[in-house]
Design a protein around this motif. Structure first.
Motif, PDB file in Angstrom:
ATOM      1  N   GLU A  68      -2.398  35.553  73.218  1.00 21.03           N
ATOM      2  CA  GLU A  68      -1.045  35.880  72.776  1.00 21.03           C
ATOM      3  C   GLU A  68      -1.139  37.006  71.762  1.00 21.03           C
ATOM      4  O   GLU A  68      -1.932  36.919  70.820  1.00 21.03           O
ATOM      5  N   VAL A  69      -0.375  38.040  71.957  1.00 18.86           N
ATOM      6  CA  VAL A  69      -0.406  39.191  71.058  1.00 18.86           C
ATOM      7  C   VAL A  69       0.922  39.276  70.310  1.00 18.86           C
ATOM      8  O   VAL A  69       1.985  39.240  70.919  1.00 18.86           O
ATOM      9  N   LYS A  70       0.829  39.386  69.005  1.00 16.58           N
ATOM     10  CA  LYS A  70       2.024  39.465  68.167  1.00 16.58           C
ATOM     11  C   LYS A  70       1.878  40.604  67.173  1.00 16.58           C
ATOM     12  O   LYS A  70       0.794  40.800  66.618  1.00 16.58           O
ATOM     13  N   GLY A  71       2.955  41.317  66.916  1.00 17.36           N
ATOM     14  CA  GLY A  71       2.921  42.321  65.856  1.00 17.36           C
ATOM     15  C   GLY A  71       2.680  41.635  64.531  1.00 17.36           C
ATOM     16  O   GLY A  71       1.791  41.981  63.764  1.00 17.36           O
ATOM     17  N   VAL A  72       3.469  40.607  64.291  1.00 14.31           N
ATOM     18  CA  VAL A  72       3.330  39.793  63.081  1.00 14.31           C
ATOM     19  C   VAL A  72       3.327  38.337  63.514  1.00 14.31           C
ATOM     20  O   VAL A  72       4.137  37.934  64.343  1.00 14.31           O
ATOM     21  N   VAL A  73       2.407  37.566  62.964  1.00 17.82           N
ATOM     22  CA  VAL A  73       2.314  36.150  63.307  1.00 17.82           C
ATOM     23  C   VAL A  73       3.045  35.319  62.257  1.00 17.82           C
ATOM     24  O   VAL A  73       2.768  35.433  61.069  1.00 17.82           O
ATOM     25  N   GLY A  74       4.004  34.533  62.723  1.00 21.61           N
ATOM     26  CA  GLY A  74       4.735  33.641  61.828  1.00 21.61           C
ATOM     27  C   GLY A  74       4.205  32.221  61.955  1.00 21.61           C
ATOM     28  O   GLY A  74       3.361  31.946  62.808  1.00 21.61           O
ATOM     29  N   LYS A  75       4.703  31.336  61.102  1.00 23.85           N
ATOM     30  CA  LYS A  75       4.222  29.960  61.086  1.00 23.85           C
ATOM     31  C   LYS A  75       4.446  29.288  62.446  1.00 23.85           C
ATOM     32  O   LYS A  75       3.618  28.526  62.908  1.00 23.85           O
ATOM     33  N   ASN A  76       5.570  29.596  63.088  1.00 27.39           N
ATOM     34  CA  ASN A  76       5.863  28.936  64.373  1.00 27.39           C
ATOM     35  C   ASN A  76       4.887  29.354  65.472  1.00 27.39           C
ATOM     36  O   ASN A  76       4.642  28.606  66.401  1.00 27.39           O
ATOM     37  N   ASN A  77       4.296  30.546  65.348  1.00 22.73           N
ATOM     38  CA  ASN A  77       3.311  30.983  66.346  1.00 22.73           C
ATOM     39  C   ASN A  77       2.077  30.090  66.327  1.00 22.73           C
ATOM     40  O   ASN A  77       1.484  29.826  67.375  1.00 22.73           O
ATOM     41  N   HIS A  78       1.702  29.638  65.151  1.00 24.81           N
ATOM     42  CA  HIS A  78       0.546  28.738  65.052  1.00 24.81           C
ATOM     43  C   HIS A  78       0.883  27.381  65.665  1.00 24.81           C
ATOM     44  O   HIS A  78       0.076  26.795  66.373  1.00 24.81           O
ATOM     45  N   GLY A  79       2.084  26.913  65.416  1.00 30.38           N
ATOM     46  CA  GLY A  79       2.536  25.641  65.988  1.00 30.38           C
ATOM     47  C   GLY A  79       2.582  25.693  67.505  1.00 30.38           C
ATOM     48  O   GLY A  79       2.133  24.768  68.179  1.00 30.38           O
ATOM     49  N   ILE A  80       3.081  26.788  68.037  1.00 25.41           N
ATOM     50  CA  ILE A  80       3.178  26.969  69.491  1.00 25.41           C
ATOM     51  C   ILE A  80       1.767  27.038  70.097  1.00 25.41           C
ATOM     52  O   ILE A  80       1.497  26.428  71.123  1.00 25.41           O
ATOM     53  N   SER A  81       0.882  27.771  69.428  1.00 27.30           N
ATOM     54  CA  SER A  81      -0.495  27.915  69.921  1.00 27.30           C
ATOM     55  C   SER A  81      -1.176  26.556  70.005  1.00 27.30           C
ATOM     56  O   SER A  81      -1.823  26.235  71.001  1.00 27.30           O
ATOM     57  N   GLU A  82      -0.996  25.778  68.959  1.00 23.24           N
ATOM     58  CA  GLU A  82      -1.602  24.448  68.901  1.00 23.24           C
ATOM     59  C   GLU A  82      -1.053  23.561  70.021  1.00 23.24           C
ATOM     60  O   GLU A  82      -1.811  22.886  70.720  1.00 23.24           O
ATOM     61  N   LEU A  83       0.244  23.586  70.187  1.00 19.57           N
ATOM     62  CA  LEU A  83       0.890  22.766  71.217  1.00 19.57           C
ATOM     63  C   LEU A  83       0.455  23.211  72.611  1.00 19.57           C
ATOM     64  O   LEU A  83       0.209  22.377  73.487  1.00 19.57           O
ATOM     65  N   PHE A  84       0.345  24.507  72.804  1.00 19.60           N
ATOM     66  CA  PHE A  84      -0.074  25.043  74.100  1.00 19.60           C
ATOM     67  C   PHE A  84      -1.460  24.516  74.481  1.00 19.60           C
ATOM     68  O   PHE A  84      -1.680  24.068  75.604  1.00 19.60           O
ATOM     69  N   VAL A  85      -2.393  24.571  73.528  1.00 20.15           N
ATOM     70  CA  VAL A  85      -3.761  24.114  73.791  1.00 20.15           C
ATOM     71  C   VAL A  85      -3.778  22.610  74.055  1.00 20.15           C
ATOM     72  O   VAL A  85      -4.464  22.119  74.945  1.00 20.15           O
ATOM     73  N   LYS A  86      -2.994  21.878  73.283  1.00 17.37           N
ATOM     74  CA  LYS A  86      -2.902  20.432  73.460  1.00 17.37           C
ATOM     75  C   LYS A  86      -2.349  20.103  74.851  1.00 17.37           C
ATOM     76  O   LYS A  86      -2.866  19.246  75.553  1.00 17.37           O
ATOM     77  N   ASP A  87      -1.300  20.794  75.252  1.00 16.12           N
ATOM     78  CA  ASP A  87      -0.631  20.521  76.526  1.00 16.12           C
ATOM     79  C   ASP A  87      -1.462  20.950  77.734  1.00 16.12           C
ATOM     80  O   ASP A  87      -1.511  20.261  78.740  1.00 16.12           O
ATOM     81  N   THR A  88      -2.085  22.111  77.646  1.00 16.58           N
ATOM     82  CA  THR A  88      -2.757  22.681  78.823  1.00 16.58           C
ATOM     83  C   THR A  88      -4.262  22.413  78.839  1.00 16.58           C
ATOM     84  O   THR A  88      -4.913  22.613  79.861  1.00 16.58           O
ATOM     85  N   GLN A  89      -4.819  22.009  77.671  1.00 19.00           N
ATOM     86  CA  GLN A  89      -6.265  21.796  77.549  1.00 19.00           C
ATOM     87  C   GLN A  89      -7.037  23.102  77.775  1.00 19.00           C
ATOM     88  O   GLN A  89      -8.192  23.080  78.206  1.00 19.00           O
ATOM     89  N   GLN A  90      -6.395  24.212  77.528  1.00 16.34           N
ATOM     90  CA  GLN A  90      -7.064  25.504  77.656  1.00 16.34           C
ATOM     91  C   GLN A  90      -6.992  26.241  76.320  1.00 16.34           C
ATOM     92  O   GLN A  90      -6.126  25.962  75.497  1.00 16.34           O
ATOM     93  N   GLU A  91      -7.907  27.178  76.142  1.00 18.58           N
ATOM     94  CA  GLU A  91      -8.017  27.851  74.848  1.00 18.58           C
ATOM     95  C   GLU A  91      -7.070  29.036  74.728  1.00 18.58           C
ATOM     96  O   GLU A  91      -6.738  29.685  75.721  1.00 18.58           O
ATOM     97  N   LEU A  92      -6.690  29.311  73.508  1.00 12.90           N
ATOM     98  CA  LEU A  92      -5.760  30.417  73.256  1.00 12.90           C
ATOM     99  C   LEU A  92      -6.249  31.257  72.080  1.00 12.90           C
ATOM    100  O   LEU A  92      -6.652  30.730  71.045  1.00 12.90           O
TER     101      LEU A  92
END
Ligand code: ZN
Length: 184
Positions: A68-92
């Motif tokens: 995932e590429v972001k100009g600026v990373v906000g707190k919600n981006n970390h939450g989404i990343s964590e949830l994505f890995v948890k849900d898909t079992q794949q790395e981000l």
């Protein structure tokens, strides 16, 4: 547009005939090409367990990792990343213009670890480059070979994409890779 993306200043840029959402994304594509890592751009939208659709920018089909590429990373981006890995079992891998984080399953079952930093390894078994976090699991994401940490030669902790490395062109990427003794 990726979930949580509020960067209205992104300028679409075409790379290899693909219209990407920002110049930063094309730099990441160049970087992946320099490492000969196969990638697909936005191949899939996931419905996360919080009910929100999420479409990461890049899929590394051989390593089964996402970027995932972001100009600026906000707190919600970390939450989404964590949830994505948890849900898909794949790395981000979450990349901003100032830093990079590596999200993987590590620790207790189902636990997600987001590390500050990224490492590039070259596998002596399959010969391909791969990404890991600075800590955690160092095995080759392409073939699974584990050689301890000897194959990890480039520590990109707190990688700054704008200052530390100028990804404005393929030449600058190559000079950076040369600095880290990566053969391209
Ligand atoms: Zn390998």
């Amino acid at each position: 547009m990726s979930y949580g993306d509020k960067n209205i200043f992104s300028i679409p840029t075409v790379y290899k005939g693909i219209e990407m959402r920002s110049k930063l994304e094309t730099k990441v594509a160049l970087f992946l090409d320099a490492l000969k890592i196969k990638w697909e751009y936005e191949p899939k939208t996931f419905l996360l367990s919080n009910g929100i659709p999420y479409k990461p920018d890049f899929y590394l089909s051989e390593a089964k990792q996402w970027i995932e590429v972001k100009g600026v990373v906000g707190k919600n981006n970390h939450g989404i990343s964590e949830l994505f890995v948890k849900d898909t079992q794949q790395e981000l891998i979450l990349i901003s213009s100032e830093a990079v984080w590596f999200y993987e399953l590590f620790g207790e079952p189902g636990e997600v670890w987001g590390q500050d930093g990224l490492q590039v390894g070259k596998c002596s078994s399959c010969g391909n480059y791969f990404f890991t976090g600075p800590y955690g699991i160092f095995s080759c994401r392409n073939c699974g070979t584990h050689e301890g940490d000897h194959d990890i030669f480039a520590l990109l902790q707190n990688l700054s994409w704008d200052d530390e490395i100028n990804f404005s062109c393929i030449k600058s990427i190559k000079s950076w890779l040369k600095r880290y003794k990566v053969k391209v």
